[in-house]
Write an enzyme that holds these catalytic residues in place. Structure first.
Site, PDB file in Angstrom:
ATOM      1  N   ARG A  19       0.844  -1.202   0.000  1.00  0.00           N
ATOM      2  CA  ARG A  19       0.000   0.000   0.000  1.00  0.00           C
ATOM      3  C   ARG A  19       0.883   1.258   0.000  1.00  0.00           C
ATOM      4  NH1 ARG A  19      -0.568   4.645   2.681  1.00  0.00           N
ATOM      5  NH2 ARG A  19      -0.316   3.576   4.679  1.00  0.00           N
ATOM      6  N   ASP A  20       1.540   1.522   1.096  1.00  0.00           N
ATOM      7  CA  ASP A  20       2.358   2.731   1.234  1.00  0.00           C
ATOM      8  C   ASP A  20       3.495   2.739   0.215  1.00  0.00           C
ATOM      9  OD1 ASP A  20       3.541   5.036   2.225  1.00  0.00           O
ATOM     10  OD2 ASP A  20       4.268   4.125   4.059  1.00  0.00           O
TER      11      ASP A  20
ATOM     12  N   HIS B 287      11.003   6.491   8.524  1.00  0.00           N
ATOM     13  CA  HIS B 287      11.527   6.608   7.161  1.00  0.00           C
ATOM     14  C   HIS B 287      13.039   6.747   7.235  1.00  0.00           C
ATOM     15  CE1 HIS B 287       7.749   7.779   4.650  1.00  0.00           C
ATOM     16  NE2 HIS B 287       7.520   6.782   5.456  1.00  0.00           N
TER      17      HIS B 287
ATOM     18  N   CYS C 258       6.070   9.074   0.847  1.00  0.00           N
ATOM     19  CA  CYS C 258       4.774   9.754   0.907  1.00  0.00           C
ATOM     20  C   CYS C 258       4.642  10.666  -0.298  1.00  0.00           C
ATOM     21  CB  CYS C 258       4.664  10.576   2.182  1.00  0.00           C
ATOM     22  SG  CYS C 258       3.207  11.631   2.206  1.00  0.00           S
TER      23      CYS C 258
END
Lengths: 324, 324
Positions: B30-31, B225, B256
């Site tokens: 997903r991310d 991250h 992101c």
């Protein structure tokens, strides 16, 4: 969107139990550059070291007095070292593999030298063409002579955690060789994770073993590789055990030419980001250091592998050669 | 020379005070994929998730029921989710941005959902087009309805350490929003360092603030991250504070899409290398996971940014498309 560097980041928040100050032993000019296939001009090396000093680094390993046949990149040691004479306040250690290397370094006025040993028999054979005992016997007169001349002597110890031929290396074995290096007269050790396989529990175990045998933590430096991304986590644990000397390479330059899987020294910038964030004094200006690595990446014609250098220089990944 | 993976490395050496087991919340599908410009075929996504499950991951975030206009890559959620029906023992959370998204997820039988909040006003405006309070008000009926249906609800909280517009984010502010998400009925939080600027002291301070306000550490996940290379060091400190849920992305996929500098989720492989080395059980087979990331890198046509994937697949950097 403003980059995070503009926002006063990282925010400094101390973690209890860590030292107030860390000395970074910068290895980019020696350990980093020695793996570059294209020979870097002596003047570029000298400018690199001056820029590193300008960024606040105070211990900058300058070159190696190894035989030119083995490391052609560093064959210019006699020409490079005199170009650093205007840096009297910077510690400029040089690697000396043997008695002949030491004499060359002494002739140029070097005040700090380092010998390069191995914790494992396999790497001693591969890198030094002799046994661990044989290499210590070779170092003994070198260290004694250096000490007699009043020099500071560092003892590198490679393969302290894993060895590509032998697998995991027992901490007791590493501690034995480390003690022997100190007994020869080394002022300081640098514990190398040459193939980058160490993890934090292993680091803690080795440091506990060493201090349990009476080694002063002030005599221990750590040298981690980021091959598996573990270098900063390992560094953090070393700091939690009182270590205050950390080796790193500007821009993440280098590795070890004799160990195929040994990619990626810990990047000095990634280390400084963490230490700045922890409020630990290093004296290093991260912006000037990053600019130095961008400049060198331009000279080398490829981007720095340091994540911090890339994050602070988003344009650099596309066109390293445009960076000054 | 034999690669270190053949030598039983990393050697497992425990670090006192860490948990015996960590649950990895895998976000690559997903991310990770949502940032891929080229739309990945639904069948490739389904195979990716099956391979992740085959590697031993038990919590795999599958997709997002966001409006297709915002994330075209995940517009196939209705087609993808039914392809995962043969994974009854795998937790397959899905992101639901609002009430409409939740209804879509419920219609497909999803049992775990996640909402995506922000600790800062700037990012709430940029990402959710409303204030922090307004976004919480939007989530309230979503979480209530999900809970009424017996679903497990995760609350993502982004920009928990630094914000590209606001700089450093006060821990007290993050804790306030975190408490509000839990008070809405979220079972679990995921504290996101969306732009990767956190350092270990900051992580410790936020966790101490949260637990000091009565938040159970079991309800806290961390989502780091690697933009500045800090993710594993931050993870280690979180483990030292009792956290047992860690988000990571296979092969280091993603970031992101709304935060320019937010490159680099923590790679699951780099995390597993550290946890294997610490003797912490994850249930994950590093070899199978690495093979999965190599396979996906071939599908995406570029190498994985994970250092561990690269170290264990030296041929992959040259020709990712040759990997199966």
């Amino acid at each position: 969107m403003t980059g995070p560097s503009a926002g006063g980041l990282p925010m400094a928040v101390a973690l209890p139990g860590l030292p107030a100050r860390v000395r970074i032993h910068e290895v980019g000019a020696r350990d980093g550059l020695q793996n570059e296939k294209s020979v870097v001009p002596t003047e570029v090396k000298a400018e690199f070291i001056h820029r590193l000093a300008g960024a606040g680094l105070t211990t900058i390993e300058a070159t190696s007095f190894v035989h030119p046949k083995w490391v052609p990149q560093l064959a210019d040691a006699e020409r490079l070292f005199p170009l650093l004479g205007d840096l009297p306040d910077i510690a400029l250690p040089v690697l000396v593999p043997n008695a002949r290397g030491l004499e060359r370094a002494l002739a140029l006025g070097a005040r700090r030298v380092a010998v390069f040993g191995s914790a494992t028999e396999s790497f001693a054979r591969a890198n030094l063409n002799r046994s661990v005992a044989g290499s210590l016997a070779m170092f003994a007169p070198v260290v004694a002579r250096a000490r007699a001349e009043g020099l500071h002597v560092r003892g590198y110890l490679s393969m302290c955690f894993g060895d590509p031929w032998e697998g995991a290396v027992p901490v007791a074995r590493v501690a034995e060789v480390a003690k022997e290096l100190l007994d020869l007269g080394c002022d300081e050790l640098s514990l190398g994770d040459t193939i980058g396989v160490a993890t934090p529990g292993h680091v803690a175990a080795l440091l506990t073993e060493l201090t349990g045998r009476g080694v002063a933590v002030d005599a221990i430096g750590v040298h981690f590789h980021d091959t598996y991304g573990q270098a900063l986590a390992n560094t953090l644990v070393a700091l939690q055990h009182g270590v205050t000397t950390v080796d790193a390479s500007a821009g993440g330059l280098g590795g070890c030419p004799f160990a195929k899987s040994a990619t990626g020294n810990l990047a000095t910038e990634d280390l400084v980001w963490m230490l700045d964030g922890l409020g630990i004094d290093t004296g290093v200006d991260l912006g000037r250091l990053t600019a130095t690595s961008r400049w060198l990446a331009g000279r080398l014609g490829r981007p720095s592998p340091s994540r911090t250098v890339r994050a602070l220089s988003p344009e650099q990944a596309q066109s390293p050669s445009s960076e000054e």
